[in-house]
Design a protein around this motif. Structure first.
Motif, PDB file in Angstrom:
ATOM      1  N   THR A   1      -4.812   3.188   8.007  1.00  0.00           N
ATOM      2  CA  THR A   1      -5.708   4.110   8.705  1.00  0.00           C
ATOM      3  C   THR A   1      -6.950   3.330   9.140  1.00  0.00           C
ATOM      4  OG1 THR A   1      -6.712   4.785   6.601  1.00  0.00           O
ATOM      5  CG2 THR A   1      -4.936   6.181   7.454  1.00  0.00           C
TER       6      THR A   1
ATOM      7  N   SER B   1       0.846  -1.183   0.000  1.00  0.00           N
ATOM      8  CA  SER B   1       0.000   0.000   0.000  1.00  0.00           C
ATOM      9  C   SER B   1       0.885   1.238   0.000  1.00  0.00           C
ATOM     10  CB  SER B   1      -0.881  -0.008   1.252  1.00  0.00           C
ATOM     11  OG  SER B   1      -1.553   1.209   1.372  1.00  0.00           O
ATOM     12  N   GLU B   2       0.486   2.252  -0.756  1.00  0.00           N
ATOM     13  CA  GLU B   2       1.307   3.448  -0.807  1.00  0.00           C
ATOM     14  C   GLU B   2       1.068   4.357   0.407  1.00  0.00           C
ATOM     15  OE1 GLU B   2      -0.119   6.518  -3.782  1.00  0.00           O
ATOM     16  OE2 GLU B   2      -1.129   4.718  -4.520  1.00  0.00           O
ATOM     17  N   TRP B   3       0.098   4.045   1.255  1.00  0.00           N
ATOM     18  CA  TRP B   3      -0.190   4.845   2.442  1.00  0.00           C
ATOM     19  C   TRP B   3      -0.088   3.985   3.687  1.00  0.00           C
ATOM     20  CZ3 TRP B   3      -0.086   9.267   0.199  1.00  0.00           C
ATOM     21  CH2 TRP B   3      -0.745   9.502  -0.993  1.00  0.00           C
TER      22      TRP B   3
ATOM     23  N   SER C   1      -5.145  14.177  10.440  1.00  0.00           N
ATOM     24  CA  SER C   1      -6.415  13.778   9.828  1.00  0.00           C
ATOM     25  C   SER C   1      -7.394  14.924   9.993  1.00  0.00           C
ATOM     26  CB  SER C   1      -6.975  12.524  10.503  1.00  0.00           C
ATOM     27  OG  SER C   1      -6.074  11.459  10.367  1.00  0.00           O
TER      28      SER C   1
ATOM     29  N   GLN D   1       2.657  10.392  13.247  1.00  0.00           N
ATOM     30  CA  GLN D   1       1.819   9.976  12.126  1.00  0.00           C
ATOM     31  C   GLN D   1       1.293  11.214  11.384  1.00  0.00           C
ATOM     32  OE1 GLN D   1       1.109  10.079  15.326  1.00  0.00           O
ATOM     33  NE2 GLN D   1      -0.923   9.341  15.813  1.00  0.00           N
ATOM     34  N   ASN D   2       0.538  11.014  10.327  1.00  0.00           N
ATOM     35  CA  ASN D   2      -0.019  12.124   9.552  1.00  0.00           C
ATOM     36  C   ASN D   2      -1.259  12.686  10.238  1.00  0.00           C
ATOM     37  OD1 ASN D   2       1.781  12.139   7.314  1.00  0.00           O
ATOM     38  ND2 ASN D   2       0.817  10.255   6.607  1.00  0.00           N
TER      39      ASN D   2
ATOM     40  N   SER E   1      -7.417  11.033   5.997  1.00  0.00           N
ATOM     41  CA  SER E   1      -5.976  11.258   6.088  1.00  0.00           C
ATOM     42  C   SER E   1      -5.342  11.365   4.707  1.00  0.00           C
ATOM     43  CB  SER E   1      -5.290  10.120   6.842  1.00  0.00           C
ATOM     44  OG  SER E   1      -5.679  10.124   8.191  1.00  0.00           O
ATOM     45  N   PHE E   2      -5.617  10.386   3.847  1.00  0.00           N
ATOM     46  CA  PHE E   2      -5.038  10.351   2.505  1.00  0.00           C
ATOM     47  C   PHE E   2      -6.118  10.387   1.431  1.00  0.00           C
ATOM     48  CE2 PHE E   2      -2.213   8.008   5.382  1.00  0.00           C
ATOM     49  CZ  PHE E   2      -1.103   8.829   5.304  1.00  0.00           C
ATOM     50  N   ASN E   3      -7.221   9.716   1.713  1.00  0.00           N
ATOM     51  CA  ASN E   3      -8.355   9.660   0.792  1.00  0.00           C
ATOM     52  C   ASN E   3      -9.627   9.931   1.590  1.00  0.00           C
ATOM     53  OD1 ASN E   3      -6.952   8.670  -1.679  1.00  0.00           O
ATOM     54  ND2 ASN E   3      -6.464   6.949  -0.337  1.00  0.00           N
TER      55      ASN E   3
ATOM     56  N   ASP F   1     -11.064   7.811   4.773  1.00  0.00           N
ATOM     57  CA  ASP F   1     -10.217   6.661   5.099  1.00  0.00           C
ATOM     58  C   ASP F   1      -9.854   6.563   6.573  1.00  0.00           C
ATOM     59  OD1 ASP F   1      -8.405   8.753   5.163  1.00  0.00           O
ATOM     60  OD2 ASP F   1      -6.900   7.771   3.921  1.00  0.00           O
TER      61      ASP F   1
END
Length: 163
Positions: A33, A28-30, A63, A60-61, A77-79, A82
């Motif tokens: 989550t 997975s590129e992320w 959200s 972590q990133n 977070s990314f999409n 998610d």
């Protein structure tokens, strides 16, 4: 019967192999989550159009989410939708006035009445005012926090007060 190997055929095979190798070997590129939701109220009433941000404490990133008419939100977070990475977060919540934009399909055609030498309206340059108590706008001062877990329900309700 002699068979010759064409250089073009060899290039096609190498390109195909490379494409399959690089596409198929990645994970997975992320980072993982987990669905994270909740509700925001102010003095018991739902807060619509509030921006909620989970600020990471563990590297972590971040959200983010936006509340609906019922005060409900879902973090991204990314999409879209998610969730949030597992870990500890400080939370900030802000709400700014909705911006009304006049538009027309295809844009608004220019006419000479739009051309003016009048200075711009200074109120248009004013920073929008947060409609929630200021203490909730910074994670260090809000007193709000959340711990997202990989195996938990991850529902975080925030009951804000005007005082």
């Amino acid at each position: 019967m002699n068979k010759k190997t064409s250089p073009g055929w060899l290039a096609v095979c190498l390109a195909s192999f490379s494409a399959i190798f690089f596409m198929g070997c990645g994970g997975s590129e992320w980072p993982p989550t987990y669905k994270s939701t909740g509700r925001v109220t102010l003095d018991g009433s739902p807060v619509e159009r509030a921006s909620i941000t989970f600020h990471p404490r563990d590297g972590q990133n971040p959200s983010n989410g936006t509340t609906d008419a019922n005060g409900a939100y879902e973090l991204s977070s990314f999409n879209a939708g998610d969730g949030a990475a597992p870990g500890s977060f400080g939370v900030s919540i802000k709400k700014f006035p909705a911006i009304q934009v006049d538009s027309a399909p295809g844009g608004i055609p220019f006419d000479e009445s739009m051309n003016t030498d009048a200075p711009p309206d200074p109120s248009l340059d004013a920073d929008p005012k947060n409609e929630l108590p200021e203490k909730y706008s910074a994670p260090e001062e809000s007193g709000l926090s959340a711990d997202v877990s990989a195996d938990g329900e991850n529902v975080f309700n925030f009951e804000l007060t005007s005082e």
